[in-house]
Structures are given as C-alpha cells and as structure tokens.
Motif scaffolding. Structure first.
Motif, PDB file in Angstrom:
ATOM      1  N   VAL A 164       0.631  -1.181   0.290  1.00  0.00           N
ATOM      2  CA  VAL A 164      -0.347  -0.005  -0.252  1.00  0.00           C
ATOM      3  C   VAL A 164       0.783   1.281   0.471  1.00  0.00           C
ATOM      4  N   HIS A 165       0.963   2.342  -1.096  1.00  0.00           N
ATOM      5  CA  HIS A 165       1.421   3.246  -1.246  1.00  0.00           C
ATOM      6  C   HIS A 165       0.216   4.242  -0.612  1.00  0.00           C
ATOM      7  N   ILE A 166       1.438   5.088   0.007  1.00  0.00           N
ATOM      8  CA  ILE A 166       0.802   6.427   0.757  1.00  0.00           C
ATOM      9  C   ILE A 166       0.713   7.454   0.856  1.00  0.00           C
ATOM     10  N   PHE A 167      -0.233   8.776   0.052  1.00  0.00           N
ATOM     11  CA  PHE A 167       0.043   9.174  -0.892  1.00  0.00           C
ATOM     12  C   PHE A 167      -0.353  11.039   0.195  1.00  0.00           C
ATOM     13  N   GLU A 168       0.201  12.151   0.205  1.00  0.00           N
ATOM     14  CA  GLU A 168       0.448  13.276   0.758  1.00  0.00           C
ATOM     15  C   GLU A 168       0.266  14.432  -0.192  1.00  0.00           C
ATOM     16  N   ASN A 169      -0.074  16.009   0.455  1.00  0.00           N
ATOM     17  CA  ASN A 169      -0.586  16.740  -0.200  1.00  0.00           C
ATOM     18  C   ASN A 169      -0.841  16.730  -1.904  1.00  0.00           C
ATOM     19  N   LEU A 170      -2.149  16.066  -1.484  1.00  0.00           N
ATOM     20  CA  LEU A 170      -3.355  15.553  -2.294  1.00  0.00           C
ATOM     21  C   LEU A 170      -4.062  16.511  -3.376  1.00  0.00           C
ATOM     22  N   SER A 171      -3.872  18.298  -2.929  1.00  0.00           N
ATOM     23  CA  SER A 171      -4.313  19.379  -3.170  1.00  0.00           C
ATOM     24  C   SER A 171      -3.451  19.200  -4.212  1.00  0.00           C
ATOM     25  N   ALA A 172      -1.878  19.482  -4.372  1.00  0.00           N
ATOM     26  CA  ALA A 172      -1.024  20.342  -5.389  1.00  0.00           C
ATOM     27  C   ALA A 172      -0.364  19.231  -6.304  1.00  0.00           C
ATOM     28  N   SER A 173       0.302  18.256  -5.533  1.00  0.00           N
ATOM     29  CA  SER A 173       1.671  17.683  -5.846  1.00  0.00           C
ATOM     30  C   SER A 173       1.436  16.905  -5.432  1.00  0.00           C
ATOM     31  N   PRO A 174       1.045  14.911  -5.526  1.00  0.00           N
ATOM     32  CA  PRO A 174       0.948  14.657  -4.339  1.00  0.00           C
ATOM     33  C   PRO A 174       2.286  14.159  -4.353  1.00  0.00           C
ATOM     34  N   VAL A 175       2.350  13.130  -2.994  1.00  0.00           N
ATOM     35  CA  VAL A 175       3.790  13.419  -2.691  1.00  0.00           C
ATOM     36  C   VAL A 175       4.160  11.892  -1.672  1.00  0.00           C
ATOM     37  N   LEU A 176       5.135  10.866  -2.518  1.00  0.00           N
ATOM     38  CA  LEU A 176       4.789   9.407  -1.585  1.00  0.00           C
ATOM     39  C   LEU A 176       5.524   9.523  -0.521  1.00  0.00           C
ATOM     40  N   SER A 177       4.942   9.521   0.503  1.00  0.00           N
ATOM     41  CA  SER A 177       4.974   9.496   2.254  1.00  0.00           C
ATOM     42  C   SER A 177       5.706   8.339   2.299  1.00  0.00           C
ATOM     43  N   SER A 178       4.690   7.708   2.503  1.00  0.00           N
ATOM     44  CA  SER A 178       5.695   6.425   3.418  1.00  0.00           C
ATOM     45  C   SER A 178       4.523   4.751   2.024  1.00  0.00           C
ATOM     46  N   THR A 179       4.892   3.279   2.898  1.00  0.00           N
ATOM     47  CA  THR A 179       3.921   2.796   2.087  1.00  0.00           C
ATOM     48  C   THR A 179       3.805   1.652   3.284  1.00  0.00           C
ATOM     49  N   PHE A 180       2.878   0.463   3.257  1.00  0.00           N
ATOM     50  CA  PHE A 180       2.965  -0.740   3.924  1.00  0.00           C
ATOM     51  C   PHE A 180       2.548  -2.048   3.815  1.00  0.00           C
ATOM     52  N   GLY A 181       3.787  -2.619   4.241  1.00  0.00           N
ATOM     53  CA  GLY A 181       4.122  -3.936   3.440  1.00  0.00           C
ATOM     54  C   GLY A 181       4.937  -4.158   3.303  1.00  0.00           C
ATOM     55  N   ALA A 182       5.155  -5.421   3.138  1.00  0.00           N
ATOM     56  CA  ALA A 182       6.926  -5.562   2.782  1.00  0.00           C
ATOM     57  C   ALA A 182       6.918  -5.662   1.167  1.00  0.00           C
ATOM     58  N   LEU A 183       8.346  -5.503   0.665  1.00  0.00           N
ATOM     59  CA  LEU A 183       8.003  -5.146  -0.912  1.00  0.00           C
ATOM     60  C   LEU A 183       8.420  -6.667  -1.493  1.00  0.00           C
ATOM     61  N   GLY A 184       7.549  -6.392  -2.216  1.00  0.00           N
ATOM     62  CA  GLY A 184       7.379  -8.071  -2.550  1.00  0.00           C
ATOM     63  C   GLY A 184       5.907  -9.239  -2.128  1.00  0.00           C
ATOM     64  N   GLY A 185       5.788  -8.260  -1.024  1.00  0.00           N
ATOM     65  CA  GLY A 185       4.244  -9.084  -0.462  1.00  0.00           C
ATOM     66  C   GLY A 185       5.384 -10.718   0.150  1.00  0.00           C
ATOM     67  N   ILE A 186       3.858 -11.781  -0.071  1.00  0.00           N
ATOM     68  CA  ILE A 186       3.838 -12.993  -0.162  1.00  0.00           C
ATOM     69  C   ILE A 186       5.479 -13.454  -1.543  1.00  0.00           C
ATOM     70  N   TYR A 187       5.864 -12.841  -1.783  1.00  0.00           N
ATOM     71  CA  TYR A 187       7.252 -13.463  -2.656  1.00  0.00           C
ATOM     72  C   TYR A 187       8.192 -12.747  -2.120  1.00  0.00           C
TER      73      TYR A 187
END
Length: 168
Positions: free
Chosen positions: A75-98
């Motif tokens: 899950v990718h979490i974005f902030e600053n949605l009114s102007a230019s969205p910025v990735l602030s964090s992610t949730f979950g291990a990169l690659g998930g179950i793999y």
C-alpha cells in the motif's frame, strides 16, 4: 433526498476504481495512473504515474491517499493531494508473499490481486483478497494505524470485491 435521479453523469472510460476525498474530488485508477478529477469528471491535471499496477484506493480522515499496487504488493500512501501528491510511506513488505522466504505467511506480507482496501474513522486499515487466483480462499485483514495486525479472517472463496463502512 433518496432520489434515484442522478445529479450528474459523465463517461469514465477505463476507470477500474474510484474514491471521493473530503473536498469532493474524485480519485480514479485508469490504467497505471491514479488521476484526480472534479466532482463532474473533469481532469484537474493532477495524477500519480509512479505505480506500475495500482488496483485499489481509499482516503482516510487525515486526507492521505492509500493505493494498493499489485506490482510491489504494498500500500503506497500519498500526501499533499491538493497540489502535487507525494509518496510519504508504504505499508507491507516489498514483494509481499513473494519476499524473503517465498510463500511464508507473515502479517506484513500482502497478497496479489487485492479485492478491497479501506480505512475506518480511526484510520485502521482493512484489506481483502479472495476469489481471484492465486488467492484460493478469502483473506480479510485489519491493521492499526501503526501497522500492527489487529485481526485476520480466513475463509472459503466468496469475496469478489470488498466494501467497508468507514463509520464502523
């Protein structure tokens, strides 16, 4: 008013998921882009093109956009949605179950083909999988805002999509 007459209509070609934010803007997934539209379907010119396969999206009470990307199984979490969205964090291990030991189940190892993604009024995260290969059954999970698993329910195949009531 409980009227069944629509207030407005417009074509949304290629849109696979949609959510409204607190200001009435619509966020849609179209192909590999997340786009911000007005409440009449017009483009605002704001888009997120950094995700390879966005599948589901939701917005929490704090105004952060959460997008499940099937290419990273995060899950990718974005902030600053009114102007230019910025990735602030992610949730979950990169690659998930793999990731790590492939196929070894862990709370932070998310699955492919997410069927539902939501946040409740306390910003607890909910994810749903089921009915779409490679997930053979149903997997419903809830995570606290800090990322720890609150609960998980496993069952037989019956979920084609997930819908959540943010008030409960």
């Amino acid at each position: 008013t409980m009227s069944q007459a629509p207030k407005a209509t417009w074509p949304l070609k290629g849109v696979t998921a949609m959510v409204a934010d607190q200001k009435g803007f619509l966020w849609v997934i179209r192909g590999n882009r997340v786009e911000k539209l007005t409440n009449r379907g017009a483009s605002t010119g704001i888009a997120i093109a950094s995700l390879a396969r966005p599948e589901r999206l939701t917005i929490g009470k704090r105004g952060k956009l959460h997008v499940f990307d099937d290419s990273t199984l995060q899950v990718h979490i974005f902030e600053n949605l009114s102007a230019s969205p910025v990735l602030s964090s992610t949730f979950g291990a990169l690659g998930g179950i793999y990731s790590g030991v492939v196929g070894k189940v862990a709370p932070d190892k998310l699955l492919p083909k997410c069927a539902g993604l939501a946040l409740d009024s306390s910003d607890n995260l909910y994810l749903a999988w089921g009915g779409v290969a490679p997930v053979a059954g149903t997997d419903l999970r809830s995570y606290s805002p800090s990322g720890s698993m609150r609960w998980q329910l496993l069952g037989h195949t019956f979920v084609a999509c997930g819908g959540f009531d943010p008030g409960t």
